[in-house]
Scaffold this motif. Structure first.
Motif, mmCIF file in Angstrom:
data_model
loop_
_atom_site.group_PDB
_atom_site.id
_atom_site.type_symbol
_atom_site.label_atom_id
_atom_site.label_comp_id
_atom_site.label_asym_id
_atom_site.label_seq_id
_atom_site.Cartn_x
_atom_site.Cartn_y
_atom_site.Cartn_z
ATOM 1 N N GLY A 268 30.388 12.172 14.629
ATOM 2 C CA GLY A 268 29.108 11.775 14.043
ATOM 3 C C GLY A 268 28.564 10.461 14.567
ATOM 4 N N LEU A 269 28.970 10.090 15.781
ATOM 5 C CA LEU A 269 28.593 8.781 16.326
ATOM 6 C C LEU A 269 27.519 8.858 17.410
ATOM 7 N N LEU A 270 27.055 10.051 17.709
ATOM 8 C CA LEU A 270 25.909 10.202 18.621
ATOM 9 C C LEU A 270 24.704 10.607 17.786
ATOM 10 N N ARG A 271 23.738 9.691 17.693
ATOM 11 C CA ARG A 271 22.572 9.870 16.845
ATOM 12 C C ARG A 271 21.365 9.248 17.530
ATOM 13 N N ASP A 272 20.219 9.317 16.868
ATOM 14 C CA ASP A 272 18.991 8.771 17.435
ATOM 15 C C ASP A 272 19.072 7.251 17.624
ATOM 16 N N LYS A 273 19.898 6.588 16.824
ATOM 17 C CA LYS A 273 20.042 5.132 16.937
ATOM 18 C C LYS A 273 21.312 4.729 17.691
ATOM 19 N N SER A 274 21.889 5.652 18.446
ATOM 20 C CA SER A 274 23.106 5.353 19.208
ATOM 21 C C SER A 274 22.755 4.903 20.624
ATOM 22 N N VAL A 275 23.416 3.833 21.058
ATOM 23 C CA VAL A 275 23.268 3.325 22.423
ATOM 24 C C VAL A 275 24.670 3.195 22.998
ATOM 25 N N ILE A 276 24.966 3.992 24.020
ATOM 26 C CA ILE A 276 26.312 4.068 24.560
ATOM 27 C C ILE A 276 26.322 3.503 25.981
ATOM 28 N N ALA A 277 27.228 2.578 26.236
ATOM 29 C CA ALA A 277 27.227 1.849 27.503
ATOM 30 C C ALA A 277 27.963 2.593 28.603
ATOM 31 N N HIS A 278 27.470 2.380 29.805
ATOM 32 C CA HIS A 278 28.085 2.809 31.066
ATOM 33 C C HIS A 278 27.874 4.291 31.344
ATOM 34 N N CYS A 279 28.744 5.175 30.825
ATOM 35 C CA CYS A 279 28.564 6.627 30.982
ATOM 36 C C CYS A 279 28.632 7.071 32.444
ATOM 37 N N ASN A 280 29.445 6.376 33.239
ATOM 38 C CA ASN A 280 29.486 6.653 34.675
ATOM 39 C C ASN A 280 29.994 8.050 35.010
ATOM 40 N N PHE A 281 30.905 8.573 34.177
ATOM 41 C CA PHE A 281 31.495 9.879 34.458
ATOM 42 C C PHE A 281 30.930 10.962 33.542
ATOM 43 N N LEU A 282 29.740 10.743 33.005
ATOM 44 C CA LEU A 282 29.091 11.731 32.158
ATOM 45 C C LEU A 282 28.822 13.008 32.958
ATOM 46 N N SER A 283 29.158 14.148 32.378
ATOM 47 C CA SER A 283 28.815 15.424 33.011
ATOM 48 C C SER A 283 27.382 15.782 32.630
ATOM 49 N N GLU A 284 26.836 16.787 33.285
ATOM 50 C CA GLU A 284 25.476 17.196 32.942
ATOM 51 C C GLU A 284 25.418 17.743 31.520
ATOM 52 N N SER A 285 26.462 18.444 31.085
ATOM 53 C CA SER A 285 26.475 18.955 29.703
ATOM 54 C C SER A 285 26.580 17.801 28.708
ATOM 55 N N ASP A 286 27.316 16.730 29.074
ATOM 56 C CA ASP A 286 27.355 15.527 28.234
ATOM 57 C C ASP A 286 25.963 14.921 28.122
ATOM 58 N N ALA A 287 25.256 14.872 29.256
ATOM 59 C CA ALA A 287 23.904 14.304 29.259
ATOM 60 C C ALA A 287 22.974 15.119 28.377
ATOM 61 N N VAL A 288 23.120 16.432 28.395
ATOM 62 C CA VAL A 288 22.314 17.286 27.511
ATOM 63 C C VAL A 288 22.631 16.975 26.051
ATOM 64 N N THR A 289 23.897 16.716 25.752
ATOM 65 C CA THR A 289 24.283 16.311 24.388
ATOM 66 C C THR A 289 23.597 15.007 24.004
ATOM 67 N N PHE A 290 23.555 14.058 24.922
ATOM 68 C CA PHE A 290 22.840 12.800 24.663
ATOM 69 C C PHE A 290 21.369 13.069 24.356
ATOM 70 N N LYS A 291 20.751 13.897 25.173
ATOM 71 C CA LYS A 291 19.333 14.204 24.965
ATOM 72 C C LYS A 291 19.111 14.853 23.598
ATOM 73 N N GLU A 292 19.947 15.820 23.262
ATOM 74 C CA GLU A 292 19.767 16.565 22.015
ATOM 75 C C GLU A 292 19.981 15.698 20.781
ATOM 76 N N THR A 293 20.863 14.707 20.866
ATOM 77 C CA THR A 293 21.142 13.839 19.717
ATOM 78 C C THR A 293 20.278 12.586 19.695
ATOM 79 N N GLY A 294 19.487 12.360 20.753
ATOM 80 C CA GLY A 294 18.672 11.148 20.830
ATOM 81 C C GLY A 294 19.448 9.912 21.236
ATOM 82 N N THR A 295 20.650 10.114 21.773
ATOM 83 C CA THR A 295 21.507 9.005 22.183
ATOM 84 C C THR A 295 21.031 8.420 23.511
ATOM 85 N N ALA A 296 21.049 7.094 23.610
ATOM 86 C CA ALA A 296 20.592 6.403 24.818
ATOM 87 C C ALA A 296 21.776 5.891 25.632
ATOM 88 N N ILE A 297 21.548 5.734 26.924
ATOM 89 C CA ILE A 297 22.522 5.117 27.827
ATOM 90 C C ILE A 297 22.113 3.672 28.079
#
Length: 432
Positions: A268-297
């Protein structure tokens, strides 16, 4: 001019999108009693001259001098506040070694609130002087020192988002620097949230509590679950690290059988007000999860160059729809200036200056879900005045007819601390 307390006249630059920058030549910015831009007028607007004259008559006008330009205040999405005391140290060793040899022993010292106050006051002054009007901070595991940082932001006029760090796993954290246990970590975090929310209500520009698991390897499953519940209960911001280094990425994969983006989501830690640092090894499916939850890099191009062993495809993630802002990552990034992060982003991420500027301003505002980062109506008037003529740092602008688009690029590449002669946060000039 009802509710208008200040009118500033000058030429500014503001992002429309990641690719387009507005050139606001000789605009008027009408600031209301809440520190917001209530009206923005171009010289061609019908009300321009009457508004200008009325502001002069009522002594509400501030005019930029020749050679001065206005930029939005920068938003730094990733600052390790205690690490300011070691900035520029030991950046030539691997991340795991750097943390255990230098960083954790330093952060343990912040149990002493007097020491914390000295470091944090100096840091906030330094960041403001470099044009950072909003900072998203990791503090330490210590509740009192973390609250002191929020107080200092409130007192000095910076908009601060501050997190008390959680590190409760006895196997992954040193004995001398961690939360006493999971229950204590969660109780301290909840009390910290409550205290900062009281401070927030008393602070004109806003200070905000942030739920802050250092990263997945630092926390037990129980702590991550508890922090997710606190996030939902209090509707607060979240920040952490994700897939920063190959070591961290591999550790989480081995422990959970999935990437840490998915682990954070499950707790429950990826939300519209979540800002997650770095994310260098994010997969494309991870990135889609970020988009869907409103999480920022929080993109940290300088520290990534030192510690990541990879280059994040930040342009690709942003074009996919993921929100992106910039972070200095003090002290994994050695420079407190977001200008340096802008320049490094252009170099290592192969993006344009316009895109990097967007990440430092409007993208940062979107990342923290606040109306900041643009010189536009219904946005907070957070701004920095850049003087290109100061003797110790004058810029090579010799032709008065030089296109403003070219001057804008010179501002991004050549501005030094000496050029930043005025800082405004929420409509208030804070370095008078």
């Amino acid at each position: 001019m009802k509710n208008i307390v200040k009118v500033l006249k000058g030429t500014g630059f503001s992002s429309i999108s990641a690719h387009e920058v507005e050139v606001l030549e000789n605009y008027l910015y009408c600031i209301d009693d809440q520190g917001m831009i209530a009206k923005r007028l171009a010289p061609s607007d019908a009300l321009y001259q009457s508004t200008l004259q009325e502001a002069k008559k009522e002594d509400k006008l501030t005019e930029l001098a020749e050679g001065q330009y206005l930029l939005p205040g920068f938003i730094d999405l990733h600052i390790h506040a205690p690490q300011w005391a070691q900035s520029g140290t030991a950046l030539d060793i691997p991340l795991y070694q750097w943390l255990n040899t230098y960083t954790f022993p330093l952060e343990a010292k912040f149990e002493d609130t007097a020491f914390a106050e000295k470091v944090y006051a100096h840091l906030v002054d330094t960041l403001l002087a470099n044009g950072t009007t909003t900072g998203l901070y990791f503090a330490t595991v210590h509740e009192e020192a973390s609250y002191k940082l929020a107080e200092i932001c409130a007192q000095k006029g910076q908009r601060g988002l501050v997190g008390k760090v959680v590190m409760d796993d006895v196997e992954q954290n040193p004995d001398y620097y961690r939360d006493k246990d999971t229950q204590t970590a969660l109780a301290d975090t909840e009390r910290f949230i409550q205290r900062v929310k009281v401070l927030q209500a008393e602070t004109f520009q806003g200070v905000y509590p942030v739920v802050t698991p250092r990263f997945v390897p630092s926390c037990t499953d129980s702590a991550l679950a508890g922090l997710g519940k606190l996030t939902e209960t209090y509707d607060v911001h979240v920040t952490s690290h994700c897939s920063e280094s190959d070591w961290e990425h591999g550790y989480v994969k081995e422990r959970f059988g999935k990437n840490d983006a998915q682990v954070l989501k499950d707790f429950g830690l990826l939300r519209d007000k979540s800002v997650i640092a770095h994310c260098n090894f994010l997969s494309e499916s991870d990135a889609v999860t970020f988009k869907e939850t409103g999480t920022a890099i929080a993109h940290c191009p300088i520290s990534n160059a030192y510690f990541a062993n990879s280059v994040i495809p930040i342009k690709q993630f942003h074009e996919l729809g993921v929100e992106v802002g910039l972070g200095t990552d003090l002290s994994g990034g050695y420079d407190p200036s977001v200008y340096s992060a802008i320049r490094q982003a252009v170099i290592s991420s192969r993006i344009t200056a316009n895109e990097a500027f967007y990440f430092a301003t409007a993208g940062g505002g979107e990342s923290v879900s606040l109306p900041i980062g643009r010189l536009a109506e219904n946005f907070a008037f957070d701004a920095q005045v850049i003087d290109t003529t100061v003797s110790q740092a004058s810029m090579p602008i010799f032709d008065k007819t030089e296109p403003l688009e070219d001057i804008f690029q010179k501002l991004l590449y050549l501005t030094k601390r000496e050029n930043i002669v005025s800082i405004w946060v929420q409509g208030k000039q804070i370095n008078e």
